[in-house]
Design a protein around this motif. Sequence first.
Motif: not given
Ligand SMILES: *Cc1c(COP(=O)(O)O)cnc(C)c1O
Length: 232
Positions: A38, A40, A82, A166, A223
């Motif tokens: 990921v 971002k 995602i 999540m 992720r």
């Molecule tokens: C930011 C994000 C992640 C990764 O998060 P981390 O805790 O930094 O590993 C995974 N999935 C989604 C949907 C996210 O927005």
Amino acid sequence: MSTGQELLKQRLAHIEERIQAACERAGRKREDVKIVAVTKYVDAQTIGDLLDIGIGHIGENRLQDALPKHEQYGDRGCWHFIGHLQTNKAKDVIGRFSYIHSLDRLSLAQELNKRAEAAGQVVSCFLQINISGEQTKFGLSPDDVLAFLRETSNMKHIKIDGLMTMAPVVENQEEARPVFRGLAEWQKRINEWEFPHAHVTELSMGMSNDFEVAIEEGATYIRLGSVLVKPE
Ligand SMILES: *Cc1c(COP(=O)(O)O)cnc(C)c1O
């Protein structure tokens, strides 16, 4: 190799050990768990570094940030969308992202289907289910899953290959286990319904703080953001 790549390789080696240990505990094969990096938090250069060290899956959650990065590196790797996707942005993911992890409502399914049809494609989607029931989380309510599948069953240009969830942010990742187990139960249930457009083989669950438990509960895509790429 650049220092950026060296650092990423070190982090990846450490993550790899943890993934393997989780696979062993669960009696799973390592190759059944894929890492989506990921990105971002980082710029396009880091995506280049990740691709160079052999990471094949790139995940972005905001379209406006993702587009310029995809412009630069979209011809390499497999791109996953995602994050929450606005209906009017559906057209921009088609042809760029191989997987949409965040299909969570009928209006989005309709728009993705329409845009994919226009592009002559079938788009691979993961149904995001709000297992934890937290108000702050996106995702289809479990109560609505069956109706959703019925209503999308005639859409020829989307297919539901996976589920995504999540987990709540918790101190101890053990507390996230019921959420992951709940998603795996939905996979079983949905597959028993045998909708032609919903053969669910993938479970997208587990992030930096809880990926080991997610693997133990059957994740096929984890992720990983901060644990892999967050600048120090
Ligand atoms: C930011 C994000 C992640 C990764 O998060 P981390 O805790 O930094 O590993 C995974 N999935 C989604 C949907 C996210 O927005």
